[in-house]
Design a protein around this motif. Structure first.
Motif, mmCIF file in Angstrom:
data_model
loop_
_atom_site.group_PDB
_atom_site.id
_atom_site.type_symbol
_atom_site.label_atom_id
_atom_site.label_comp_id
_atom_site.label_asym_id
_atom_site.label_seq_id
_atom_site.Cartn_x
_atom_site.Cartn_y
_atom_site.Cartn_z
ATOM 1 N N ILE A 107 0.837 -1.205 0.000
ATOM 2 C CA ILE A 107 0.000 0.000 0.000
ATOM 3 C C ILE A 107 0.869 1.250 0.000
ATOM 4 N N ARG A 108 1.922 1.257 0.807
ATOM 5 C CA ARG A 108 2.814 2.427 0.850
ATOM 6 C C ARG A 108 3.456 2.678 -0.513
ATOM 7 N N ALA A 109 3.890 1.603 -1.172
ATOM 8 C CA ALA A 109 4.530 1.762 -2.479
ATOM 9 C C ALA A 109 3.534 2.256 -3.519
ATOM 10 N N PHE A 110 2.329 1.682 -3.545
ATOM 11 C CA PHE A 110 1.326 2.079 -4.540
ATOM 12 C C PHE A 110 0.846 3.506 -4.311
ATOM 13 N N GLN A 111 0.685 3.900 -3.038
ATOM 14 C CA GLN A 111 0.269 5.271 -2.766
ATOM 15 C C GLN A 111 1.350 6.276 -3.144
ATOM 16 N N ALA A 112 2.622 5.853 -3.099
ATOM 17 C CA ALA A 112 3.708 6.735 -3.526
ATOM 18 C C ALA A 112 3.592 7.063 -5.008
ATOM 19 N N VAL A 113 3.032 6.148 -5.798
ATOM 20 C CA VAL A 113 2.842 6.396 -7.226
ATOM 21 C C VAL A 113 1.955 7.616 -7.435
#
Length: 395
Positions: free
Chosen positions: A238-244
């Protein structure tokens, strides 16, 4: 008296030498003028052949001129470039390779001819020959930047990402132009290669290197999110995808589905809907609107989804949003307008299926699937999802 007699004798002795010298100088000047006349005649003859669209005869004339004087090398270089620009690469190769074979060129002229021949081979797709020539020029100060940039292009075609990174870093040091976006993608390519071998530690190493080079590399975070999902670490995903979304909202549609899956696996769908509403307020593109309507339909029912779509489409009409609205109404299966809605749904679906989904911001190239490097202009991170926002209605 004796002295005067000696001087007269010396003068009579020198007269034949002076006459011979004058004759030799006159002959040499005449030869030079004659050579210049020949060169001028041959030069204009070659130009006439070009004007008459007889390139083979022109090449023959200009090649003969190289035997006369090394100054004609400039003419040959220009002629070879002309043929390459016209797409006649075989003729350009013939001219530039003939130049390199000459023994009367200066070192600078030979290097320039090698550079042009490398460009010819590159245009012809003969990457191995082009690479060999550019490798010879990569340490020459006058040609280093061009040679490095061409080698990077070749290495991309050959998928030699490690060496491409080395040359990009070197070119950035000497040229000053940032290559970090490009090298970040090379790191991502290496990460995907490592992932195909199931070398997960190496995958993570390359992705972190990509983000260190370019903190805005959305591709790296998208891959990190997928890596975390496969490892079962949905919070990290989730953290990685929200960084997008923070890096470049244009790529957010690519992570909507995996993000929803992560929130669903953790049982936090209420948080997912809150987050998706928040993003949708910043971006009213069709894919985000459609995704939010779908999740509202799942979690809060038809009425809430319909209210959202009717309100949203009045101000931000999109084809995806319209199709979702029609689908929900068709699901009810009621009213005399049922046949009209079915026809409208069929038309909108056909339009969406035929439409390109991605467009390059740099050259306008459109495709139906995501490419990280544009096939047309070869720029990285320029192809993005088309937002499907028809218009914003006036107040």
């Amino acid at each position: 008296m004796l002295f005067r007699w000696a001087m007269m004798e010396l003068l009579w002795l020198l007269l034949p030498i002076a006459a011979a010298s004058g004759w030799w100088v006159a002959r040499r000047d005449h030869a030079r003028r004659s050579d210049a006349t020949v060169r001028s005649t041959e030069y204009f003859k070659g130009l006439n052949y070009l004007i008459d669209d007889k390139p083979d005869q022109a090449i023959e004339v200009f090649t003969r001129m190289a035997d006369v004087d090394q100054d004609t090398a400039e003419t040959h270089l220009a002629l070879g470039n002309l043929f390459r620009r016209r797409g006649e690469v075989d003729r350009a190769i013939h001219i530039h390779s003939s130049l390199i074979a000459r023994t009367n060129l200066t070192d600078d002229q030979r290097r320039r001819a090698m550079l042009e021949l490398g460009e010819d081979y590159l245009r012809a797709g003969l990457f191995d020959r082009a690479e060999a020539l550019f490798q010879e020029l990569v340490d020459q100060p006058d040609h280093m930047e061009v040679a490095l940039s061409r080698l990077i292009h070749i290495l991309q075609q050959e998928k030699d990402w490690r060496q491409a990174i080395v040359y990009c870093d070197r070119l950035e040091r000497i040229g000053g132009e940032s290559r970090r976006r490009q090298t970040a993608h090379f790191c991502c390519e290496l990460a995907e290669e490592a992932n195909s071998r199931n070398a997960l530690a190496e995958v993570r190493m390359w992705l972190l290197d990509a983000l260190a080079r370019d903190p805005d590399c959305t591709r790296a975070n998208l891959l990190l999110g997928n890596l975390a999902m496969c490892a079962g670490d949905h919070q990290a995903a989730i953290r990685a995808f929200q960084a997008v979304e923070r890096q470049d909202r244009g790529y957010f549609p690519e992570v909507i589905a995996p993000l929803g899956q992560c929130y669903g696996t953790l049982g936090h769908l209420d948080q997912w809907l809150t987050y998706l509403r928040d993003v949708q307020q910043r971006d009213h593109g069709g894919r985000i609107t459609d995704a939010l309507a779908e999740w509202l339909l799942r979690q809060e029912g038809e009425e809430e989804a319909l209210r959202f779509l009717e309100r949203e489409l009045r101000e931000y009409p999109t084809l995806l949003g319209l199709r979702r609205l029609v689908e929900i109404k068709l699901g009810r299966g009621e009213g005399a307008e049922y046949a009209d809605l079915k026809a409208l749904h069929c038309i909108s679906t056909q339009m969406l299926n035929n439409a390109a989904r991605y467009r390059c911001d740099n050259c306008g190239f459109v495709v139906k699937s995501l490419h990280w490097c544009c096939p047309s202009c070869l720029q990285w991170s320029t192809i993005k999802p088309i937002p499907d926002l028809v218009m914003k209605t006036s107040a």
